[in-house]
Design an enzyme around this catalytic site. Sequence first.
Site, PDB file in Angstrom:
ATOM      1  N   HIS A  46       1.035  -1.385   0.041  1.00 48.14           N
ATOM      2  CA  HIS A  46      -0.043  -0.138   0.090  1.00 48.14           C
ATOM      3  C   HIS A  46       0.937   1.039  -0.233  1.00 48.14           C
ATOM      4  O   HIS A  46       0.174   2.168  -0.581  1.00 48.14           O
ATOM      5  CB  HIS A  46      -1.283  -0.251   1.285  1.00 48.14           C
ATOM      6  CG  HIS A  46      -1.955   1.077   1.538  1.00 48.14           C
ATOM      7  ND1 HIS A  46      -1.540   2.196   1.977  1.00 48.14           N
ATOM      8  CD2 HIS A  46      -2.639   1.440   0.530  1.00 48.14           C
ATOM      9  CE1 HIS A  46      -2.355   3.184   2.433  1.00 48.14           C
ATOM     10  NE2 HIS A  46      -2.918   2.661   1.492  1.00 48.14           N
ATOM     11  N   GLU A  49       2.198   1.739  -3.382  1.00 47.99           N
ATOM     12  CA  GLU A  49       0.998   2.708  -4.779  1.00 47.99           C
ATOM     13  C   GLU A  49       1.225   3.840  -4.204  1.00 47.99           C
ATOM     14  O   GLU A  49       1.373   4.852  -5.096  1.00 47.99           O
ATOM     15  CB  GLU A  49      -0.308   1.561  -4.102  1.00 47.99           C
ATOM     16  CG  GLU A  49      -1.222   2.311  -4.025  1.00 47.99           C
ATOM     17  CD  GLU A  49      -2.539   2.383  -3.652  1.00 47.99           C
ATOM     18  OE1 GLU A  49      -3.028   3.371  -3.502  1.00 47.99           O
ATOM     19  OE2 GLU A  49      -3.099   1.736  -2.655  1.00 47.99           O
ATOM     20  N   HIS A  50       1.237   4.029  -2.884  1.00 46.08           N
ATOM     21  CA  HIS A  50       1.024   5.532  -2.511  1.00 46.08           C
ATOM     22  C   HIS A  50       1.558   6.425  -3.665  1.00 46.08           C
ATOM     23  O   HIS A  50       2.123   7.324  -3.780  1.00 46.08           O
ATOM     24  CB  HIS A  50       1.388   6.156  -1.060  1.00 46.08           C
ATOM     25  CG  HIS A  50      -0.542   6.376  -0.591  1.00 46.08           C
ATOM     26  ND1 HIS A  50      -0.707   6.977   0.171  1.00 46.08           N
ATOM     27  CD2 HIS A  50      -1.574   4.699  -0.500  1.00 46.08           C
ATOM     28  CE1 HIS A  50      -2.049   6.749   0.311  1.00 46.08           C
ATOM     29  NE2 HIS A  50      -2.392   5.870   0.065  1.00 46.08           N
ATOM     30  N   GLU A 126      -4.318   8.544   7.081  1.00 46.00           N
ATOM     31  CA  GLU A 126      -5.028   7.073   7.556  1.00 46.00           C
ATOM     32  C   GLU A 126      -5.444   5.469   7.924  1.00 46.00           C
ATOM     33  O   GLU A 126      -6.613   5.867   8.126  1.00 46.00           O
ATOM     34  CB  GLU A 126      -4.558   6.746   5.617  1.00 46.00           C
ATOM     35  CG  GLU A 126      -5.794   5.367   5.012  1.00 46.00           C
ATOM     36  CD  GLU A 126      -5.719   5.916   3.174  1.00 46.00           C
ATOM     37  OE1 GLU A 126      -6.003   4.251   2.774  1.00 46.00           O
ATOM     38  OE2 GLU A 126      -3.997   5.452   3.562  1.00 46.00           O
TER      39      GLU A 126
END
Length: 416
Positions: A46, A49-50, A126
């Site tokens: 993740h 991905e960012h 997040e």
Amino acid sequence: MIVKHTLSNGLRVVAELIPHVRSISMGIWVHTGSKNEDEKSNGISHFLEHMLFKGTRKRTARQLAEAFDEIGGQVNAFTSKEVTCYYAKVLDDHFATSLEILADMFLESIFRDEEIEKEKKVIVEEIRMIEDTPDDLVHDCLAEVSFEKSTLGFPVIGTVENVQRFSREDLIKYRNHHYHPKNVVIALAGNLPDNFLQLIESYFQDYGNEQQKKEDSRPVFTPNIKIKQKATEQTHVCIGLPGLSIDDPRIYQVILLNTIVGGNMSSRLFQKIREEKGLAYSVFSYHSSYQKAGLFAIYAGTAHEQVDELVANVQAILREVQQEGVSKKELTKAKEQLKSNLMLGLESTNNRMSRLGRNEILLEKHLSLDELVEQVNQITLDELNELASQLFASPCSLAIVSPNQDIPSTYRGAIS
């Protein structure tokens, strides 16, 4: 018309040509996610991905965003337990430009240290947002307790401790191991130009990384209990049962079963728990399919003092379906809803692209709409009831987010 092509480096391209639309959706799919991590690296898929949005050799993060805005395009990405996808939707006139931008992000991101440190703060926020959203958090808890002996139970977003520890070297090492051509699929749908394959070849034919052998372990469902204590206005409950893997021939049977049990407003759960008993505002079931496992889950949020009654009623509904089966009327209605969902979903180029990418990377095969509808039509009542009798006889897992730590007195590890 579906076109499949494999580049010389092993990267696969799958495309559906739809000449009557004016849009194109494209996605770069990577066969990696939280399932491919370990305890120390959980969250790195993740995070990576960012970081692909945070600057390349020729564009800053702002310039990447502006490049898509200038052509009126939509760009985003997501990470799941088994795949990571970078996707865009644009007018067909801007296909070449958008492909170049996506290729730049995917192939030339440089992971500046200052961008990594900024993005750590973003992802920590997040994580905190999820922690403050108990009706989301409880699903992560269910996956964790249901697959506690497997990386399939890891949260996609990772942990604060891991995120704060990740370095540039960690990101590059993970990318080099998992972002290799044979692990990548480019999926496209829409009014594609005649030279779309040549354009893709021009950017990706020289792409290469070392290939890592995939783990072949099969996740094992674990019927345990996890209670996360938090100051909430409701108690959020998830009950889980072992489901079916994505390649199981009964996959459409379990989708129909989910529709009947808790997939819509006329489902048994909604009608009994909300309409008749008034125990919950939100109550539903869902089925998650993975390559080697599946999870059938029921969610409901209720007042703290009603948890025992809620769990008792949910288990009673599952027991009734297991022992008495579903009706012919329920099966017919569920079939029509599934066929409708399949057909209506194909009106979107983004949905078509997603279907192509997911099927290619997880199943390596594609069925036409007519073939899918025929499979659904052939499902019999006896087949569905046989699956229900097996599925709902299994021991359950239970996840709860609540101020209380009490196990519901009505909970039983098995439905029967």
